[in-house]
Design a protein around this motif. Structure first.
Motif, mmCIF file in Angstrom:
data_model
loop_
_atom_site.group_PDB
_atom_site.id
_atom_site.type_symbol
_atom_site.label_atom_id
_atom_site.label_comp_id
_atom_site.label_asym_id
_atom_site.label_seq_id
_atom_site.Cartn_x
_atom_site.Cartn_y
_atom_site.Cartn_z
ATOM 1 N N ASP A 195 45.007 94.825 -4.424
ATOM 2 C CA ASP A 195 45.099 94.335 -5.807
ATOM 3 C C ASP A 195 45.033 92.816 -5.731
ATOM 4 O O ASP A 195 45.600 92.231 -4.806
ATOM 5 C CB ASP A 195 46.476 94.667 -6.423
ATOM 6 C CG ASP A 195 46.550 96.089 -6.949
ATOM 7 O OD1 ASP A 195 45.489 96.688 -7.145
ATOM 8 O OD2 ASP A 195 47.683 96.584 -7.143
ATOM 9 N N SER A 208 36.394 109.425 1.740
ATOM 10 C CA SER A 208 36.195 110.529 0.779
ATOM 11 C C SER A 208 35.110 111.504 1.217
ATOM 12 O O SER A 208 35.252 112.718 1.044
ATOM 13 C CB SER A 208 35.832 109.978 -0.603
ATOM 14 O OG SER A 208 36.854 109.146 -1.080
ATOM 15 N N ARG A 222 39.705 116.929 -2.171
ATOM 16 C CA ARG A 222 40.063 115.634 -2.760
ATOM 17 C C ARG A 222 40.780 115.890 -4.074
ATOM 18 O O ARG A 222 40.355 116.739 -4.864
ATOM 19 C CB ARG A 222 38.810 114.792 -3.059
ATOM 20 C CG ARG A 222 38.140 114.228 -1.840
ATOM 21 C CD ARG A 222 37.021 113.271 -2.232
ATOM 22 N NE ARG A 222 37.544 112.118 -2.953
ATOM 23 C CZ ARG A 222 37.223 111.800 -4.203
ATOM 24 N NH1 ARG A 222 36.382 112.526 -4.918
ATOM 25 N NH2 ARG A 222 37.760 110.736 -4.772
ATOM 26 N N SER A 273 43.219 102.795 1.258
ATOM 27 C CA SER A 273 41.794 102.473 1.084
ATOM 28 C C SER A 273 40.969 102.937 2.278
ATOM 29 O O SER A 273 39.742 102.969 2.198
ATOM 30 C CB SER A 273 41.613 100.972 0.871
ATOM 31 O OG SER A 273 42.162 100.273 1.974
ATOM 32 N N ASN A 330 43.851 110.089 -3.970
ATOM 33 C CA ASN A 330 43.635 108.665 -4.259
ATOM 34 C C ASN A 330 43.141 108.518 -5.689
ATOM 35 O O ASN A 330 42.522 109.419 -6.236
ATOM 36 C CB ASN A 330 42.584 108.085 -3.284
ATOM 37 C CG ASN A 330 42.657 106.572 -3.185
ATOM 38 O OD1 ASN A 330 42.506 105.862 -4.168
ATOM 39 N ND2 ASN A 330 42.933 106.087 -1.982
ATOM 40 N N LEU A 331 43.412 107.355 -6.264
ATOM 41 C CA LEU A 331 42.900 107.040 -7.605
ATOM 42 C C LEU A 331 41.384 106.978 -7.607
ATOM 43 O O LEU A 331 40.743 107.317 -8.592
ATOM 44 C CB LEU A 331 43.381 105.643 -8.018
ATOM 45 C CG LEU A 331 44.665 105.464 -8.785
ATOM 46 C CD1 LEU A 331 44.787 104.000 -9.208
ATOM 47 C CD2 LEU A 331 44.690 106.357 -10.023
ATOM 48 N N ASP A 332 40.815 106.490 -6.499
ATOM 49 C CA ASP A 332 39.367 106.237 -6.425
ATOM 50 C C ASP A 332 38.789 106.857 -5.167
ATOM 51 O O ASP A 332 39.524 107.281 -4.281
ATOM 52 C CB ASP A 332 39.100 104.721 -6.355
ATOM 53 C CG ASP A 332 39.468 104.030 -7.648
ATOM 54 O OD1 ASP A 332 39.158 104.582 -8.707
ATOM 55 O OD2 ASP A 332 40.084 102.946 -7.568
ATOM 56 N N ARG A 333 37.468 106.789 -5.073
ATOM 57 C CA ARG A 333 36.817 107.178 -3.813
ATOM 58 C C ARG A 333 37.054 106.078 -2.784
ATOM 59 O O ARG A 333 37.238 104.902 -3.142
ATOM 60 C CB ARG A 333 35.306 107.361 -4.018
ATOM 61 C CG ARG A 333 34.951 108.611 -4.821
ATOM 62 C CD ARG A 333 33.454 108.852 -4.806
ATOM 63 N NE ARG A 333 32.963 109.239 -3.481
ATOM 64 C CZ ARG A 333 32.977 110.477 -3.006
ATOM 65 N NH1 ARG A 333 33.438 111.470 -3.741
ATOM 66 N NH2 ARG A 333 32.507 110.743 -1.782
ATOM 67 N N THR A 334 37.057 106.474 -1.504
ATOM 68 C CA THR A 334 37.238 105.520 -0.411
ATOM 69 C C THR A 334 36.205 105.852 0.672
ATOM 70 O O THR A 334 35.527 106.889 0.584
ATOM 71 C CB THR A 334 38.644 105.647 0.224
ATOM 72 O OG1 THR A 334 38.656 106.829 1.040
ATOM 73 C CG2 THR A 334 39.755 105.709 -0.807
ATOM 74 N N GLN A 341 41.840 113.498 -7.169
ATOM 75 C CA GLN A 341 41.677 112.122 -7.625
ATOM 76 C C GLN A 341 42.602 111.834 -8.804
ATOM 77 O O GLN A 341 42.560 112.542 -9.811
ATOM 78 C CB GLN A 341 40.209 111.881 -8.023
ATOM 79 C CG GLN A 341 39.921 110.432 -8.289
ATOM 80 C CD GLN A 341 38.437 110.096 -8.193
ATOM 81 O OE1 GLN A 341 37.642 110.864 -7.649
ATOM 82 N NE2 GLN A 341 38.061 108.943 -8.714
ATOM 83 N N GLY A 387 48.968 102.546 -2.091
ATOM 84 C CA GLY A 387 48.775 103.204 -3.388
ATOM 85 C C GLY A 387 49.944 104.098 -3.768
ATOM 86 O O GLY A 387 50.218 104.291 -4.955
#
Ligand code: BJW
Length: 246
Positions: free
Chosen positions: A36, A219, A225, A188, A212-216, A227, A24
């Motif tokens: 991706d 998280s 965190r 991830s 991170n862009l998203d939860r993993t 985001q 990422g």
């Protein structure tokens, strides 16, 4: 984005910080992350079908071509602000360790030294039979032959089912056990043993920050965190922690 005062104090006061990066962090440099969906020629494959020794021995040409395609993307890419902040952090934090799962060399190109390449480097080749490193450049076309024994060369990376190089694993474990703050950026958290390092650090008393862009899956155990895109978050974090920075 709100950055807590506790996190800023921790960053400023930690003598030992260990950072683990994943694909990422290079996404904003134009390199697709591992999970991706692949596009174009590679749309019918998943990385799990290509990044294994079995895939290479079954169809060396195919796997070699995939690596050649990725090397081309990497050679056209530039480090982004997230790589650059980490390169500056090494001179601000006495005990700073940068572990990367990435094989793209962008941390080094941003100025980071002593990067621990946990999954190897795509630009190097080694013998598929004896494991010895070679100076043979990873040319396009078919996999080249080992100059010593004529076996096929392979990229010097760690595929699924293979062990992490001893030195990288030792340094990663030591730096995770010893740090006061462990930061995971753009990963991830599903590929082991890298994914176990944050928990190892926490079990020895470190606090854990995830960016991170998203939860993993990591998280829920994070103490902090942030985001969003690493290329925006890291410069903001740097500016907030060390306002004298350029
Ligand atoms: C952003 C962003 C932005 C996007 N800003 N964020 C224990 C439990 C379960 C399984 C195992 C286990 N131990 C071992 C295993 C098996 C296996 C494994 O983990 N499998 C899992 C899939 C379940 N592990 C292994 O086989 C490892 N070896 C091993 O354990 O040896 C001991 C052993 C030997 C023999 C038998 C048994 C044990 C080796 C793992 C090697 C992984 N290799 C790869 C390929 C490297 C070469 C190459 O590049 O071609 O490494 S696979 C791939 O995954 C690559 C990556 O480094 C790695 C991690 O991926 P990463 O970086 O996290 O990327 P993504 O795409 O998954 O995530 C991107 C993240 O970024 C996302 O979260 C986005 O949200 C985020 N993001 N844009 C911030 N701008």
């Amino acid at each position: 984005m709100t950055i807590s005062g506790d996190l800023l104090d921790l960053i400023r006061n930690s003598q030992r910080i260990t950072v683990l990066t994943g694909s990422g962090i290079s996404a904003e440099s134009g390199i697709p992350t591992f999970r991706d969906a692949l596009t174009g020629l590679w749309a019918n494959y998943s990385p799990e079908e290509l990044a294994t020794p079995e895939a290479y021995y079954k169809n060396p040409s195919l796997v070699w071509k995939w690596y050649a395609w990725r090397r081309q993307l990497i050679s056209q890419a530039q480090p982004n602000p997230a790589h650059q902040v980490l390169a500056r952090m090494q001179s601000r934090v006495a005990g700073f360790t940068l572990l990367t799962q990435n094989v793209d060399g962008l941390h080094q190109r941003a100025g980071s030294t002593s990067v621990v390449e946990y999954h190897g480097n795509i630009m190097r080749t080694r013998c598929s039979r004896h494991g010895c490193m070679t100076d043979v450049p990873p040319i396009e076309g078919e996999p080249p032959a080992c100059p010593e024994c004529s076996a096929m060369l392979r990229p010097d990376v760690v595929w699924f089912g293979e062990s992490i190089p001893n030195h990288a694993q030792f340094t990663a474990v030591t730096a995770s056990e010893d740090c006061q703050l462990f930061i995971a950026i753009g990963t991830s958290g599903i590929v082991y043993p890298a994914a176990s390092l944050a928990q190892l650090a926490q079990s020895k008393g470190a606090r854990f920050l995830e960016i991170n862009l998203d939860r993993t899956p990591l998280s829920s155990m994070a103490d902090f965190r942030l985001q969003g895109p690493a290329g925006e978050i890291l410069p903001e974090l740097e500016q907030a922690a060390w306002p004298d920075v350029r």
